[in-house]
Motif scaffolding. Structure first.
Motif, PDB file in Angstrom:
ATOM      1  N   LEU A 176     -10.627   0.154  63.248  1.00  0.00           N
ATOM      2  CA  LEU A 176      -9.912   0.115  64.533  1.00  0.00           C
ATOM      3  C   LEU A 176      -8.674   0.998  64.516  1.00  0.00           C
ATOM      4  O   LEU A 176      -7.955   1.093  65.512  1.00  0.00           O
ATOM      5  N   LEU A 232     -23.536   6.156  74.943  1.00  0.00           N
ATOM      6  CA  LEU A 232     -22.960   7.488  75.104  1.00  0.00           C
ATOM      7  C   LEU A 232     -21.637   7.468  75.872  1.00  0.00           C
ATOM      8  O   LEU A 232     -20.761   8.284  75.622  1.00  0.00           O
ATOM      9  N   LEU A 233     -21.515   6.560  76.820  1.00  0.00           N
ATOM     10  CA  LEU A 233     -20.321   6.581  77.665  1.00  0.00           C
ATOM     11  C   LEU A 233     -19.229   5.616  77.210  1.00  0.00           C
ATOM     12  O   LEU A 233     -18.165   5.557  77.803  1.00  0.00           O
ATOM     13  N   LYS A 235     -16.162   4.085  75.083  1.00  0.00           N
ATOM     14  CA  LYS A 235     -14.965   4.794  74.605  1.00  0.00           C
ATOM     15  C   LYS A 235     -14.257   4.003  73.522  1.00  0.00           C
ATOM     16  O   LYS A 235     -13.029   3.922  73.511  1.00  0.00           O
ATOM     17  N   ASN A 236     -15.019   3.372  72.675  1.00  0.00           N
ATOM     18  CA  ASN A 236     -14.363   2.520  71.700  1.00  0.00           C
ATOM     19  C   ASN A 236     -14.282   3.112  70.299  1.00  0.00           C
ATOM     20  O   ASN A 236     -13.420   2.749  69.521  1.00  0.00           O
ATOM     21  N   LEU A 237     -15.195   3.993  69.967  1.00  0.00           N
ATOM     22  CA  LEU A 237     -15.153   4.615  68.643  1.00  0.00           C
ATOM     23  C   LEU A 237     -16.009   5.877  68.701  1.00  0.00           C
ATOM     24  O   LEU A 237     -17.104   5.863  69.275  1.00  0.00           O
ATOM     25  N   THR A 415     -19.242  15.882  72.109  1.00  0.00           N
ATOM     26  CA  THR A 415     -18.084  15.977  72.994  1.00  0.00           C
ATOM     27  C   THR A 415     -16.922  16.563  72.180  1.00  0.00           C
ATOM     28  O   THR A 415     -16.944  16.548  70.946  1.00  0.00           O
ATOM     29  N   ARG A 416     -15.917  17.033  72.884  1.00  0.00           N
ATOM     30  CA  ARG A 416     -14.743  17.548  72.191  1.00  0.00           C
ATOM     31  C   ARG A 416     -14.112  16.416  71.371  1.00  0.00           C
ATOM     32  O   ARG A 416     -13.637  16.616  70.256  1.00  0.00           O
ATOM     33  N   PHE A 417     -14.146  15.227  71.938  1.00  0.00           N
ATOM     34  CA  PHE A 417     -13.577  14.079  71.237  1.00  0.00           C
ATOM     35  C   PHE A 417     -14.310  13.821  69.916  1.00  0.00           C
ATOM     36  O   PHE A 417     -13.696  13.601  68.875  1.00  0.00           O
TER      37      PHE A 417
ATOM     38  N   ASN B  17     -22.430  12.067  77.991  1.00  0.00           N
ATOM     39  CA  ASN B  17     -21.021  12.074  77.585  1.00  0.00           C
ATOM     40  C   ASN B  17     -20.486  13.501  77.447  1.00  0.00           C
ATOM     41  O   ASN B  17     -19.340  13.774  77.756  1.00  0.00           O
ATOM     42  N   GLU B  21     -17.616  15.080  80.173  1.00  0.00           N
ATOM     43  CA  GLU B  21     -16.312  14.983  79.521  1.00  0.00           C
ATOM     44  C   GLU B  21     -15.228  15.623  80.385  1.00  0.00           C
ATOM     45  O   GLU B  21     -15.405  16.687  80.975  1.00  0.00           O
ATOM     46  N   LYS B  22     -14.093  14.940  80.421  1.00  0.00           N
ATOM     47  CA  LYS B  22     -12.971  15.425  81.229  1.00  0.00           C
ATOM     48  C   LYS B  22     -12.452  16.753  80.658  1.00  0.00           C
ATOM     49  O   LYS B  22     -12.434  16.955  79.455  1.00  0.00           O
ATOM     50  N   TYR B  88      -6.999   4.894  78.410  1.00  0.00           N
ATOM     51  CA  TYR B  88      -8.182   4.211  77.868  1.00  0.00           C
ATOM     52  C   TYR B  88      -9.110   3.804  79.025  1.00  0.00           C
ATOM     53  O   TYR B  88     -10.321   4.041  78.975  1.00  0.00           O
ATOM     54  N   GLY B  91     -11.083   6.521  80.324  1.00  0.00           N
ATOM     55  CA  GLY B  91     -12.052   7.120  79.410  1.00  0.00           C
ATOM     56  C   GLY B  91     -11.560   8.392  78.746  1.00  0.00           C
ATOM     57  O   GLY B  91     -12.345   9.211  78.281  1.00  0.00           O
ATOM     58  N   PHE B  94      -9.744   6.678  73.102  1.00  0.00           N
ATOM     59  CA  PHE B  94     -10.652   5.663  72.573  1.00  0.00           C
ATOM     60  C   PHE B  94      -9.865   4.480  71.986  1.00  0.00           C
ATOM     61  O   PHE B  94      -8.659   4.551  71.797  1.00  0.00           O
ATOM     62  N   LEU B  95     -10.588   3.430  71.697  1.00  0.00           N
ATOM     63  CA  LEU B  95      -9.976   2.177  71.261  1.00  0.00           C
ATOM     64  C   LEU B  95      -9.023   2.291  70.059  1.00  0.00           C
ATOM     65  O   LEU B  95      -7.944   1.691  70.093  1.00  0.00           O
TER      66      LEU B  95
END
Lengths: 461, 258
Positions: A176, A232-233, A235-237, A415-417, B17, B21-22, B88, B91, B94-95
């Motif tokens: 986390l 896919l959508l 946003k937690n990890l 994704t970039r993320f 995703n 993506e933004k 968050y 979106g 992330f967590l």
């Protein structure tokens, strides 16, 4: 002293295939797991409230067992494995677990005697080694835990398993907080240490009772990462972080087989593909048929080299097509029938590749667990197979490299993320020492301070 | 091994995703949301970055410049955390970022408390627990972090909490909301017992339940139950209660998605 793996069981990734293991396992009533065919492995949970008394629980498992065996016979399935994952009452009171195993096996024997259906019973002991606030991996709880294995082994269980939790307290905190060293310490070091202890003892029980020490899964950690990562959508990890946890988990779950387990590894160990490549032992996996329990982004791919095909778990209740265990066992059996036809007609590798390609580029997790890439992670593990820390770190770095190459090819789109998260994990890993003692010492100090529930004595540290 | 051509992949699966993506990076998006005040901005930024030491340094600088410690909790720490929770919810982050920011914010609150004798006012009190017989607490830990991050006082009863202990805590703390998490079907049955014992005592507060095998159908079976599919729903349910929606049926209307 456990023997560590320093080489792969298979000469190439292409030899990994469903239904065939280099070292098949004979178990139960006429089954040979990994001996040239696949079988369904059905898993279930009793209804809420069924654990109110021992008698009520036994009755519930008798219904479940009869339902499954009856449906398997009704549709002409040649073989089936039943997996009973203990509810806490069954492991905390070993005689409950033993009584359930006896009741189930009695029914299975009747079906085997009457119809000749090949079958085996897996009991997965609950990891009860904890008290209200802390893991309590050693001491009194451990004695009860081991007794639970003995009871089921003496009363009809054929395959012994557990989803052990060593290292989870550090891992939960770290995942986390994007703490790569913590993930590696929790799974690769602490998890491996605990696995070596418990699996030596479980293997001894299996030897003594003529049962099979089947294997463990890193459900408590790698699956936690996979579930937090979600779809896919979500946003937690980052899914790129989740697959690194999975790669590390292969180095950890391998410890069971080094300590005497022989397979089939347990269904929710998505790391089992990697482990089959290293050990040549049969494995259970789960995917599209476990949607009753969770979603995983690789429903077809993960069937690629299973020997038993599972539904993870479904609560026992009625559906239009019968009870849940009947519906899901039937689905599993038809999947197995398809794989078995492919094996008989020489089309197994084509089917395997179709399954893999249908999910390989869906997500970085499936990409790394595709058998060609999973084999590479296995090679990274055995390169330093004698050293639990280094091999876990190798697996993590190789995983990063595989995802990077996939992204470079243009086929695995990130994704970039995800790309940034991957770069961070890789940089963290590359900055870590190669000295296992130093890594352990540094992280012991750090997590004793940061994680209040971390007790080093659980690991003999 | 069989393989797919690059151009064939899109017909087999869609990486939604990636497609959605933004454009804006998280840092750029955060920059747009930070308060402009020269003393508050560094606090908010340090919270976004999850840097506890920087939060404390920025708070010290603000106090040295004349800001009141107690006011900084609402005006700087909560505002900074608000940036994080908005990103968050949108979106963009992330967590783990939220968890690290929450740690930093809590360190900031503790620091502010050491600088004053005043007691900070919070949005409301929430009692959280993991069901009796269940030791899986990562979901509860996320819930408590997000509640605290949103300005709620959390009484964390921990994991494997006996039903009677939950009831005693509710009687003593008088929370606006009770939460329960469970991983397993066998342990979630304890929620119904909690519900029944609360009703026996005439206590009617929303009881937000979620996690693992818990589902909306099950939670709907007991009178006080409100199902939360995501950990983040707990603070949204609390916000709805603060905004005046205290009726269980109305909360279910709002949060039950299936």
């Amino acid at each position: 002293m456990v023997k560590k793996y320093t080489s792969m069981a298979y000469a190439s990734a292409d030899e990994l295939i469903f239904g065939q293991a280099k070292f098949p396992v004979k178990a139960g009533l006429g089954l040979e797991i990994g001996g040239g065919y696949t079988s369904p492995e059905v898993n279930y949970a009793p209804r809420p409230g069924a654990g109110a008394s021992k008698e009520k629980l036994i009755k519930e498992y008798e219904r479940i067992t009869t339902d499954i065996m009856a449906r398997m016979v009704q549709i002409g399935a040649p073989s089936v494995v039943l997996e009973t994952e203990h509810v806490q009452q069954m492991s905390n009171n070993p005689d409950w677990g033993g009584a359930v195993a006896h009741a189930q096996k009695t029914i299975m024997e009747e079906y085997h005697d009457e119809y000749g259906i090949k079958c085996a019973l897996r009991h997965t002991i609950g990891d009860i080694r904890e008290d209200r606030n802390f893991l309590q991996l050693r001491g009194d709880k451990y004695n009860t835990f081991i007794e639970a294995f003995e009871e089921v082994a003496n009363n009809g269980a054929d395959l012994l398993s557990v989803e052990s939790m060593g290292g989870k307290e550090v891992f939960d905190y770290s995942i986390l907080r994007n703490d790569t060293a913590g993930m590696l310490f929790g799974i690769g070091v602490l998890g491996s240490m605990d696995m070596e202890m418990i699996w030596s003892d479980i293997a001894d029980i299996a030897k003594k009772t003529g049962t099979v020490a089947a294997g463990d899964t890193d459900c408590a950690q790698a699956n936690t990462a996979m579930f937090i990562a979600g779809g896919l959508l979500d946003k937690n990890l980052a899914h790129t972080t989740a697959i690194v946890a999975r790669a590390i988990s292969a180095a950890r779950s391998l410890c069971a087989y080094e300590a005497g387990a022989v397979g089939p590894g347990k269904d929710c160990g998505y790391e089992n593909v990697i482990i089959k490549g290293i050990t040549g032992m049969p494995m259970t996996t789960e995917g599209k048929t476990s949607t009753c329990a969770h979603s995983d982004l690789m429903g077809n791919l993960i069937m690629e080299c299973c020997d038993l095909w599972s539904n993870e778990s479904v609560e026992y209740h009625g559906e239009f097509g019968g009870t849940t265990v009947q519906c899901w066992s039937e689905t599993l059996a038809y999947d197995c029938s398809m794989m078995n036809v492919a094996l008989k007609t020489g089309k197994a590798k084509d089917l395997r590749d179709i399954l893999v390609l249908s999910d390989k580029f869906r997500d970085p997790q499936g990409y790394v667990l595709a058998y060609d890439n999973a084999y590479k992670v296995g090679q990274a593990i055995v390169k330093d197979g004698e050293n639990n820390y280094l091999r876990a770190k190798n697996a993590a770095i190789e995983c990063c490299n595989i995802v990077e190459e996939g992204a470079k090819s243009g086929k695995l789109r990130l994704t970039r993320f995800e790309t940034n998260a991957l770069a961070k994990v890789k940089a963290d890993l590359e900055a870590l020492t190669d000295d296992a003692d130093k890594f352990v010492s540094d992280n012991l100090t750090k997590f004793k301070q940061e994680v209040a529930v971390f007790k080093p004595e659980n690991y003999g540290l | 091994m069989l393989d797919l051509k690059l151009e064939d992949i899109d017909g087999i699966l869609v990486r939604y995703n990636v497609a959605l993506e933004k454009e804006m990076t998280p840092d750029e998006a955060a920059e747009e949301l930070y308060p402009k005040d020269d003393l508050i901005y560094p606090v908010a930024k340090a919270i976004y970055e999850g840097e506890e030491d920087d939060v404390v340094d920025a708070l010290q600088a603000a106090i040295d410049a004349g800001k009141k410690p107690i006011a900084l909790i609402d005006d700087a720490l909560m505002v900074g955390m608000g940036v994080v929770t908005q990103l968050y919810d949108d979106g963009i982050i992330f967590l783990p970022n939220v968890m690290m920011s929450a740690d930093a914010m809590l360190a900031g609150i503790e620091f502010c408390k050491t600088q004053t004798t005043e007691i900070p006012v919070q949005k409301g009190k929430v009692v959280c627990h993991v069901a009796e017989g269940d030791v899986h607490d990562i979901g509860k830990n996320i819930v408590t972090a997000l509640l605290r991050a949103n300005g709620y006082e959390v009484i964390d009863l921990g994991r494997d909490v006996p039903v009677n202990e939950v009831i005693t805590a509710v009687e003593k703390e008088k929370p606006m909301l009770l939460t329960g998490t469970a991983l397993m079907t066998t342990t979630m049955y304890a929620f119904k017992e909690v519900n029944d014992k609360l009703l026996e005592k005439g206590i009617k507060i929303p009881f937000a339940c979620g996690g693992g095998a818990v589902n909306q159908d099950f939670v709907s079976q007991y009178e006080l139950g409100v199902y939360g599919e995501e950990a983040a729903d707990a603070s949204k349910i609390a916000d709805a209660i603060v905004a005046g929606t205290t009726d269980i049926t109305a909360l279910r209307e709002k949060f039950h998605k299936h």
